[in-house]
Design a protein around this motif. Sequence first.
Motif, PDB file in Angstrom:
ATOM      1  N   GLN A   1       0.828  -1.204   0.000  1.00  0.00           N
ATOM      2  CA  GLN A   1       0.000   0.000   0.000  1.00  0.00           C
ATOM      3  C   GLN A   1       0.862   1.253   0.000  1.00  0.00           C
ATOM      4  N   THR A   2       1.985   1.194  -0.707  1.00  0.00           N
ATOM      5  CA  THR A   2       2.868   2.345  -0.857  1.00  0.00           C
ATOM      6  C   THR A   2       2.749   2.888  -2.276  1.00  0.00           C
ATOM      7  N   GLN A   3       2.617   4.202  -2.409  1.00  0.00           N
ATOM      8  CA  GLN A   3       2.675   4.791  -3.742  1.00  0.00           C
ATOM      9  C   GLN A   3       3.910   5.673  -3.844  1.00  0.00           C
ATOM     10  N   ILE A   4       4.607   5.529  -4.971  1.00  0.00           N
ATOM     11  CA  ILE A   4       5.784   6.328  -5.288  1.00  0.00           C
ATOM     12  C   ILE A   4       5.349   7.392  -6.282  1.00  0.00           C
TER      13      ILE A   4
ATOM     14  N   GLY B   1       5.454  14.200  -9.518  1.00  0.00           N
ATOM     15  CA  GLY B   1       4.034  14.513  -9.517  1.00  0.00           C
ATOM     16  C   GLY B   1       3.138  13.427 -10.063  1.00  0.00           C
ATOM     17  N   ILE B   2       3.701  12.335 -10.622  1.00  0.00           N
ATOM     18  CA  ILE B   2       2.895  11.254 -11.195  1.00  0.00           C
ATOM     19  C   ILE B   2       2.919  10.056 -10.250  1.00  0.00           C
ATOM     20  N   PRO B   3       1.758   9.597  -9.763  1.00  0.00           N
ATOM     21  CA  PRO B   3       1.741   8.477  -8.805  1.00  0.00           C
ATOM     22  C   PRO B   3       1.884   7.129  -9.500  1.00  0.00           C
ATOM     23  N   LEU B   4       2.737   6.270  -8.946  1.00  0.00           N
ATOM     24  CA  LEU B   4       2.884   4.882  -9.377  1.00  0.00           C
ATOM     25  C   LEU B   4       2.410   4.019  -8.224  1.00  0.00           C
ATOM     26  N   THR B   5       1.302   3.295  -8.416  1.00  0.00           N
ATOM     27  CA  THR B   5       0.675   2.573  -7.311  1.00  0.00           C
ATOM     28  C   THR B   5       0.929   1.069  -7.363  1.00  0.00           C
ATOM     29  N   ASP B   6       1.730   0.589  -8.317  1.00  0.00           N
ATOM     30  CA  ASP B   6       2.057  -0.835  -8.353  1.00  0.00           C
ATOM     31  C   ASP B   6       3.270  -1.107  -7.467  1.00  0.00           C
ATOM     32  N   ASN B   7       3.561  -2.376  -7.262  1.00  0.00           N
ATOM     33  CA  ASN B   7       4.693  -2.791  -6.430  1.00  0.00           C
ATOM     34  C   ASN B   7       5.998  -2.357  -7.085  1.00  0.00           C
ATOM     35  N   ARG B   8       6.814  -1.551  -6.368  1.00  0.00           N
ATOM     36  CA  ARG B   8       8.054  -1.034  -6.930  1.00  0.00           C
ATOM     37  C   ARG B   8       9.287  -1.679  -6.307  1.00  0.00           C
ATOM     38  N   SER B   9       9.140  -2.872  -5.736  1.00  0.00           N
ATOM     39  CA  SER B   9      10.285  -3.566  -5.162  1.00  0.00           C
ATOM     40  C   SER B   9      11.154  -4.156  -6.267  1.00  0.00           C
ATOM     41  N   PRO B  10      12.416  -4.559  -5.971  1.00  0.00           N
ATOM     42  CA  PRO B  10      13.310  -5.071  -7.029  1.00  0.00           C
ATOM     43  C   PRO B  10      12.767  -6.272  -7.787  1.00  0.00           C
ATOM     44  N   SER B  11      11.914  -7.082  -7.157  1.00  0.00           N
ATOM     45  CA  SER B  11      11.411  -8.274  -7.843  1.00  0.00           C
ATOM     46  C   SER B  11      10.160  -8.003  -8.660  1.00  0.00           C
ATOM     47  N   PHE B  12       9.698  -6.741  -8.720  1.00  0.00           N
ATOM     48  CA  PHE B  12       8.481  -6.450  -9.478  1.00  0.00           C
ATOM     49  C   PHE B  12       8.623  -5.272 -10.435  1.00  0.00           C
ATOM     50  N   GLY B  13       9.448  -4.286 -10.090  1.00  0.00           N
ATOM     51  CA  GLY B  13       9.527  -3.122 -10.959  1.00  0.00           C
ATOM     52  C   GLY B  13      10.879  -2.449 -10.857  1.00  0.00           C
ATOM     53  N   PRO B  14      11.476  -2.052 -11.981  1.00  0.00           N
ATOM     54  CA  PRO B  14      12.756  -1.336 -11.933  1.00  0.00           C
ATOM     55  C   PRO B  14      12.624  -0.048 -11.137  1.00  0.00           C
ATOM     56  N   GLU B  15      13.683   0.320 -10.432  1.00  0.00           N
ATOM     57  CA  GLU B  15      13.626   1.498  -9.575  1.00  0.00           C
ATOM     58  C   GLU B  15      14.322   2.689 -10.223  1.00  0.00           C
ATOM     59  N   ILE B  16      14.092   3.852  -9.644  1.00  0.00           N
ATOM     60  CA  ILE B  16      14.843   5.049  -9.993  1.00  0.00           C
ATOM     61  C   ILE B  16      16.049   5.117  -9.063  1.00  0.00           C
ATOM     62  N   GLU B  17      17.239   5.244  -9.609  1.00  0.00           N
ATOM     63  CA  GLU B  17      18.448   5.262  -8.800  1.00  0.00           C
ATOM     64  C   GLU B  17      18.490   6.506  -7.914  1.00  0.00           C
TER      65      GLU B  17
END
Length: 772
Positions: A174-177, A181-197
């Motif tokens: 239940q974390t949004q990144i 200004g644009i919300p990303l509401t899917d799972n952003r962990s390393p095993s699900f989505g590439p991160e912003i460095e």
Amino acid sequence: MQRCAIILVLLAVVPAFSQSNSGEVRLHVADPSGHGIEVTVHIDSEANQYSEDLETDREGNLDVARLPYGVYRLHIVQSGFATIAETITVRSSIPVPYPVALKLASVEQTVTVQSDKTLLDPEQPGNVDQVGSSFIQNRLSSIPGRSLQYLVNSQPGWLYEGNAVLHPRGSEYQTQIVVDGIPLTDNRSPSFGPEIEADDIQSLSIYTAGIPAEYGRKMGGVVEVNTIQDSQPGWHGQLTLAGGSFNTGSAFAKAQYTAGKNTVGGSASGSMTDHYLNPVVPQNYSNTGTLGDFSGRYERELSTSDRLSLSVRHELSRYDIPNEQVQQAAGQRQTANNIETMGIAAYQHTFSPNTLARIDGMVRDNANDFFSNPNSTPVEVFQNNRFREGYFKAMVVANRGRNEWKAGVESDNIFLHENTSYIITDPTQFDDGTPTTFSFAAHRPDLEQSAFVEDLIHLGNWSINAGLRWDHYQLLLNQHAVEPRFAISRFFPSSNTILHFSYDRIFQTPSFENILFSSSTQVDSLDPSTFLRLPVQPSVGDYFEGGLTQALFGKMKLDVNYFRRVVANYADDDQIDNTTISFPIAFRKAIIYGAEGKLDLPDWRKFSGFVSYSWEVGNAWNPVTGGLFLGDDATAAETQLSGHFPDSQDQRNTVRGRLRYQAHPRLWLAFGVQYDTGLPFEFDGDPSTVLAQYGQQVLDRINFDRGRIDPSFQVNASAGADLYKSERVNVRLQADGQNLNNVLDVIDFGGLFSGNAIGPARSGMVRLTTIF
């Protein structure tokens, strides 16, 4: 009138969501004759951890964008002119013109800059954790793919379990990144989505309470990520090279060029490691990972009132799934990849010094693939899940005396595609009658709309943020909700104390990961004799927080908060037996409460640092109210209709700390600690089973009598030096050592395929950064 009508129409059909508490200062520095002058401006805020040296153009202009609300120091030292030392308060999303007139230097002149002026933000109605550029630049190095998670995890109330999945105050998925200004509401962990460095991040604003009404849908915590550099004239950029333990290596580069009304920028990075995910056994079998990303941005000042910006970002990660001992012996290899492409467009128009409107749009494609080789045991799993998202927003901001009004609407349309199959290779691990092969494919849109209105009010020493939000969710269910939000604070100047209280009504949509799979009647064939399926309802609940912020001796800031969360249809996740396929579930309710504290030391006699503490108790109540359950899990879900149990993030005590010492103007040393009392676990076997599958080291770190992992205490140390420093170029070298006491850090323990996670052993990293 025609322009206003167009904006009103856009507000009716286009959504709204923008960084809540950030503004822009438009500086103009002039000499005594009124002509603009090129100077270096130092701006800093101890409360927001912001510290930057920025340059005006030849006409003396400088736009400092996306400044989190707060109090800032402005310091200008220019040969031949008197030193400027002023305080600026940023309290509005509307750009604020700020003229600075230099004066000729007098023979005798003394300028005193009081360091405590920016230690507190007396007009902040709720508690917001800020992570600024100075903290980011001197952060501990991290394994590729989780540098953003490391920054957030340093704040009280946050922890990550498994593979760096962030959990704010007991919330699951239940974390949004919010990226620019644009919300990303899917799972952003390393095993699900590439991160912003982290090197691509300028600042973070982090909410776990007092969440403004413009935020919704994923409400465990909100992390605002600002990647945009200030538009200084000419070329500016950064190059970072890093390497260390686990054959880890990475490179990052970014550059920006501003000429007149045009700004062009971009970044790129690549990394590799032999410790990408957290392994399930200490041997760290099959755990390689490679990552890469690219971003580009263009911004144009169409006029003094109009601004257009365009950006694109492409990210990918490819990695192995770590094996446990039986799988490694069988020759299993499971691999996965995540690929994401995102494009953003934004237009901003300032109608007057008191009114502004902004329209944003975003499209992105996200794909997650999972593959298994024939030696996989007990099952070969294949997945190709992807989604395409179209997001639009519009918002209007109006300042009216003591009030700043915001109103807007948003629409998020996600088109889900799921494709899952498996082949059982060891039938003895499954119930009799379980099909040896299975295949599933489906697609469906997830349509969500919302609207909000809020008012930020300043009445003397009182600050109030009152808002109302409406959300509509339509995927497998069709539901909507109205959510009031309220935050209030009172500043006591005589004692430098801020008292605050907040209430948030929340409506949280379920995670859409494999939600079509778990809701399909086709899955009944996996265990036709015993299964239970219930639609996963959105979570609704009430968040409360009260606390204080206190300045100590003009050098330190203490934040203390008590919180309580009561959530119906508490969201969690589960897995299909003996597979890596997870999906959302829900329980009747959860009650999570606790206390947090953080002591910040921005700068005192060459020392700086922080220490944070979290105490949290979380329990979930039966029965289950949503999700798919098969076999024994279905029987348990149908029979366990009462009672409660600790939620999976019920870590009672968490401590993070770091102290930095500036030994020399070009050399600093730092020492840090991390203490966790351990998460609860459930395991079907006994200690002998653990010994056979995971070894003595793992068995020694779990307590079957308590049903918890044993506490973990780790120490880290860093050293940094400026190898070269001039007005234009700064070359820094930093060396980090983590888990120096080499404790076996069992983060999660849940048995085969059920969430084991072991943190990195003793490791070291070296990072070389060149800023120009």
